[in-house]
Design a protein around this motif. Structure first.
Motif, PDB file in Angstrom:
ATOM      1  N   GLY A 184       2.012   0.611  14.541  1.00  0.00           N
ATOM      2  CA  GLY A 184       3.457   0.671  14.431  1.00  0.00           C
ATOM      3  C   GLY A 184       4.028  -0.152  13.294  1.00  0.00           C
ATOM      4  N   SER A 185       3.166  -0.840  12.556  1.00  0.00           N
ATOM      5  CA  SER A 185       3.639  -1.649  11.433  1.00  0.00           C
ATOM      6  C   SER A 185       3.323  -0.950  10.111  1.00  0.00           C
ATOM      7  N   GLU A 186       3.525  -1.641   9.004  1.00  0.00           N
ATOM      8  CA  GLU A 186       3.167  -1.124   7.692  1.00  0.00           C
ATOM      9  C   GLU A 186       1.840  -1.727   7.263  1.00  0.00           C
ATOM     10  N   VAL A 187       0.946  -0.907   6.727  1.00  0.00           N
ATOM     11  CA  VAL A 187      -0.348  -1.373   6.214  1.00  0.00           C
ATOM     12  C   VAL A 187      -0.397  -1.095   4.720  1.00  0.00           C
ATOM     13  N   LEU A 188      -0.570  -2.145   3.937  1.00  0.00           N
ATOM     14  CA  LEU A 188      -0.607  -2.038   2.481  1.00  0.00           C
ATOM     15  C   LEU A 188      -2.053  -2.134   1.998  1.00  0.00           C
ATOM     16  N   ILE A 189      -2.471  -1.178   1.169  1.00  0.00           N
ATOM     17  CA  ILE A 189      -3.812  -1.192   0.579  1.00  0.00           C
ATOM     18  C   ILE A 189      -3.651  -1.198  -0.942  1.00  0.00           C
ATOM     19  N   GLY A 190      -4.283  -2.148  -1.582  1.00  0.00           N
ATOM     20  CA  GLY A 190      -4.192  -2.225  -3.030  1.00  0.00           C
ATOM     21  C   GLY A 190      -5.340  -3.023  -3.610  1.00  0.00           C
ATOM     22  N   CYS A 191      -5.352  -3.186  -4.927  1.00  0.00           N
ATOM     23  CA  CYS A 191      -6.437  -3.879  -5.631  1.00  0.00           C
ATOM     24  C   CYS A 191      -5.871  -4.995  -6.498  1.00  0.00           C
ATOM     25  N   SER A 235     -10.994  -6.860  -6.440  1.00  0.00           N
ATOM     26  CA  SER A 235     -10.940  -6.975  -4.980  1.00  0.00           C
ATOM     27  C   SER A 235     -10.061  -5.866  -4.420  1.00  0.00           C
ATOM     28  N   ILE A 236     -10.464  -5.349  -3.265  1.00  0.00           N
ATOM     29  CA  ILE A 236      -9.634  -4.409  -2.512  1.00  0.00           C
ATOM     30  C   ILE A 236      -9.034  -5.189  -1.352  1.00  0.00           C
ATOM     31  N   GLU A 237      -7.732  -5.063  -1.153  1.00  0.00           N
ATOM     32  CA  GLU A 237      -7.054  -5.859  -0.129  1.00  0.00           C
ATOM     33  C   GLU A 237      -6.295  -4.955   0.835  1.00  0.00           C
ATOM     34  N   VAL A 238      -6.343  -5.340   2.104  1.00  0.00           N
ATOM     35  CA  VAL A 238      -5.623  -4.620   3.161  1.00  0.00           C
ATOM     36  C   VAL A 238      -4.720  -5.631   3.873  1.00  0.00           C
ATOM     37  N   HIS A 239      -3.409  -5.402   3.816  1.00  0.00           N
ATOM     38  CA  HIS A 239      -2.433  -6.300   4.436  1.00  0.00           C
ATOM     39  C   HIS A 239      -1.681  -5.535   5.527  1.00  0.00           C
ATOM     40  N   ASP A 240      -1.536  -6.140   6.693  1.00  0.00           N
ATOM     41  CA  ASP A 240      -0.726  -5.514   7.734  1.00  0.00           C
ATOM     42  C   ASP A 240       0.361  -6.479   8.195  1.00  0.00           C
TER      43      ASP A 240
END
Length: 304
Positions: free
Chosen positions: A70-77, A85-90
């Protein structure tokens, strides 16, 4: 991983292809849970094992969907001095500090009083850690209660002027399973139908059997339930298939029983045992590992 048969196969790949594949795998689940993906796209290329890196990112995104639904998940480098680096933020509830050092331990799950139940057995991040170690990558987690969690996969070597690039459309990225002939055995007809549909979506050629009779066409992999009714267990099927084929066809056993009991019945250490309910990502990554190993063995034998 325990048997030492998972070995990286490095090649030049577009990072965005891997991210897009994971997004495709999780699109329906994200929509169902009300989770929004936000992606910072990249044109960079790295040298890595595409299948193993996809599994790492898939496990991390799967955790975000479970614990930050139900939140936002950000995927970026991010580009760093020593690579990408590949990063996943929630923006989920976050993880208490005392849990952070234990998250990569096998079977460890964050549990607080009054928490809702979540699927899985606590192996996702343990597998991430071990696969990352195989590829000389570093995985780290930062989290703040009430603010969310960030996971970083670091150390990917950037290829600035790639000569040979693996360019694959997202829906064709999991090529190790394309055309894989799977004998699927399950006594519950609803589960049999659902699993067969999933395998066919991944590109497999599926022979689905309930276990009442064994009529075996040539296959590359056996995926079987353990208890099949009538006093028959999956180990019996695997032995019979191998006897008819005259070779040790790779196999996967799915079960709700204690693994030690099932392992004793199988009598072999090289057959993966997946605990029910089996996550699709777990089944898929196990199948990829077995099919890649099978193909490399075939190539080695052909070379000899």
């Amino acid at each position: 991983l325990d048997s030492g048969k998972v070995t990286p196969h490095f090649e030049v790949v577009a990072v965005q292809d891997i991210v897009d594949e994971v997004l495709t795998q999780n699109a329906s689940r994200a929509e169902w849970s009300g989770t929004t993906f936000k992606v910072v796209r990249t044109r960079l290329h790295v040298r890595t094992d595409a299948a193993l890196l996809t599994t790492i990112l898939q496990n991390i995104v799967s955790n975000a969907l479970k614990y930050a639904a139900g939140s936002e998940v950000l995927i970026g480098c991010r580009r760093h001095r020593y690579g990408l680096s590949i990063e996943v933020h929630d923006r989920g509830e976050g993880i208490a500090e005392e849990h952070l050092p234990l998250l990569f331990d096998e079977f460890y799950q964050v549990r607080e009083r009054g928490d809702r139940d979540v699927e899985g057995v606590g192996l996702g991040l343990a597998i991430v850690k071990r696969l990352a170690h195989l590829m000389s990558l570093r995985v780290s987690i930062r989290s703040v209660r009430g603010r969310g969690t960030s996971v970083r996969i670091a150390g990917l070597p950037i290829v600035s002027t790639p000569e040979r690039i693996r360019r694959v459309k997202p829906d064709r990225f999991a090529s190790p399973l394309e055309g894989l002939r799977v004998l699927l055995v399950e006594d519950d007809e609803d589960v049999l139908l659902a699993t067969a549909t999933l395998l066919r979506k991944w590109g497999c050629v599926v022979q689905a059997e309930t276990g009442a009779e064994l009529s075996v066409a040539p296959c590359d992999l056996v995926v079987t339930d353990f208890d099949l009714g009538g006093g028959i267990v999956g180990a019996d099927f695997i032995r019979e298939v191998r006897r008819q084929a005259g070779r040790d066809i790779p196999a996967i056993v799915m079960t709700g029983h204690d693994e030690n009991r099932v392992r004793e019945e199988l009598g072999q250490q090289d057959i993966p045992i997946l605990s029910k309910p089996v996550r699709p990502s777990e089944l898929r990554s196990t199948m990829i590992a077995l099919s890649v190993g099978r193909e490399r063995n075939r190539q080695a034998q052909a070379a000899v």
